[in-house]
Design a protein around this motif. Sequence first.
Motif: not given
Length: 160
Positions: A89-96, A98-101, A104-106, A129-138
């Motif tokens: 998940v390249p940081y510079e393009d992470f929005m491209d 995110m939906d798939e990610f 795939a991963y709760p 960004e993953l924490v902001y997206a709702g991931y609990e443990t990063v």
Amino acid sequence: MALLGCVGVLLGLSFNQCRSPETKVALIDTSVFVEENLTDEAVMQEFTGLNPITPDTAYAKSKLKPVVFVDSRHPIEYDKGHIKNAVNVPYEDFMDYMDEFLNAYPPETILIVYCDGKNCEQSEHLGQELVYAGYETVYYMEPNWLNWLNSGKPVTILNK
């Protein structure tokens, strides 16, 4: 982008200060990240939010429970070599990505994000960004890919 990150950190710190002492979230407990303290108990301990993790602790954690390694580097760098079974998940393009990610991963998935070297901040930024997206443990791995590669831990190297 840095300003947005600073605002997010300040809001998080402010929110944490408003909590009662029993419910405050420890932002970082570095005691479990010291290599000499790699006990099963320390490795199994999880922290909410974004926290640093060493390659040794990350590897030990991956041996004891399911984790997903997230490579935040450009796909060309990922294709040259990456941690075995890592997801790119390249940081510079992470929005491209995110939906798939997200599909795939709760949110309860344990994520360990990494990038190139000691001075690379992409893993920490993507982790936030993953924490902001709702991931609990990063976790963001320090010192990152080159240390993992040079230590002989499992990797995938593609001959291109």
